[in-house]
Design an enzyme around this catalytic site. Structure first.
Site, PDB file in Angstrom:
ATOM      1  N   ASP A  86      -0.123  19.061  28.791  1.00 23.66           N
ATOM      2  CA  ASP A  86       1.335  19.348  28.854  1.00 23.66           C
ATOM      3  C   ASP A  86       1.667  19.321  27.622  1.00 23.66           C
ATOM      4  OD1 ASP A  86       3.709  20.089  30.019  1.00 23.66           O
ATOM      5  OD2 ASP A  86       4.187  17.952  30.407  1.00 23.66           O
TER       6      ASP A  86
ATOM      7  N   ASP B  36       6.006  18.608  26.591  1.00 25.89           N
ATOM      8  CA  ASP B  36       6.999  17.604  26.663  1.00 25.89           C
ATOM      9  C   ASP B  36       6.601  16.554  27.936  1.00 25.89           C
ATOM     10  OD1 ASP B  36       8.359  19.420  25.123  1.00 25.89           O
ATOM     11  OD2 ASP B  36       9.064  20.594  26.727  1.00 25.89           O
TER      12      ASP B  36
ATOM     13  N   ARG C  30       3.802  30.200  35.528  1.00 27.31           N
ATOM     14  CA  ARG C  30       4.344  28.907  35.396  1.00 27.31           C
ATOM     15  C   ARG C  30       3.733  27.960  36.382  1.00 27.31           C
ATOM     16  NH1 ARG C  30       9.132  26.617  34.011  1.00 27.31           N
ATOM     17  NH2 ARG C  30      10.058  25.226  35.565  1.00 27.31           N
TER      18      ARG C  30
END
Length: 188
Positions: free
Chosen positions: A17, A19, A111
């Site tokens: 990932d 952030d 998503r």
């Protein structure tokens, strides 16, 4: 959670990932430009270590700031290119960044925790074997993404208020550099 060693080999892929794992998360907002982007301490060193350990390294990141019109695809590309240049200049590597600009309210197959970005990576790099891959993230959506793909999951516990589902987490570390050092020490 497992406490044994993580076995990696020349075919193991790493999914990260962005952030909260690579860069400091902007609480209540979005990183909209490289001027707002700040590497978490030790991340560039971790990526240098990963470079020698993993066959492929990917970033999979939800970026609904694009879907909200707060930044453009071009803004995201510029930010990503500058991030990659800095990582590369420090001896690290990321093979490709996959992102989903869709809003959380849209039922998007890409998503996270949905697995569309993983399937895009597998299409681009057919040698990927999900059961021999690792997903590193700081949110339960990242862990669910990893589990849905059959990956080993590594949780970066940045002490957010999010409720933790330990059943989704195989390993937990305080930072990416802690995980990298663990791998380096246990895969000699």
């Amino acid at each position: 959670m497992k406490t044994d060693n993580i076995t990696i080999n020349a075919q193991t892929s790493l999914f990260l990932d962005r952030d909260g794992v690579i860069n400091v998360r902007k609480i209540g907002g979005y990183i909209l430009s490289y001027e707002e982007f700040e590497f978490i301490s030790g991340v560039k060193e971790a990526l240098r270590i990963f470079n020698s350990l993993f066959a492929r390294i990917f970033v999979v990141t939800n970026q609904q700031g694009i879907g909200k019109g707060l930044m453009s695809e071009e803004d995201f590309s510029i930010l990503s290119e500058k991030m990659l240049q800095e990582i590369h200049s420090e001896g690290g590597r990321i093979d490709k960044i996959y992102h989903c600009p869709d809003l959380e309210t849209v039922s998007s197959p890409d998503r996270k925790p949905n697995v569309g970005m993983a399937f895009k990576a597998a299409k681009d790099y057919p040698e990927i074997v999900f059961s021999n891959s690792i997903m590193v993230g700081d949110a339960m959506g990242d862990m669910l993404f990893g589990k849905r793909c059959g990956m080993t999951t590594v949780f970066i516990d940045n002490k957010t208020e999010e409720e933790i589902d330990r059943d989704l987490i195989d390993y937990s570390f305080d930072s990416l550099i802690d995980f990298a050092n663990f791998l380096k020490d246990n895969n000699k």
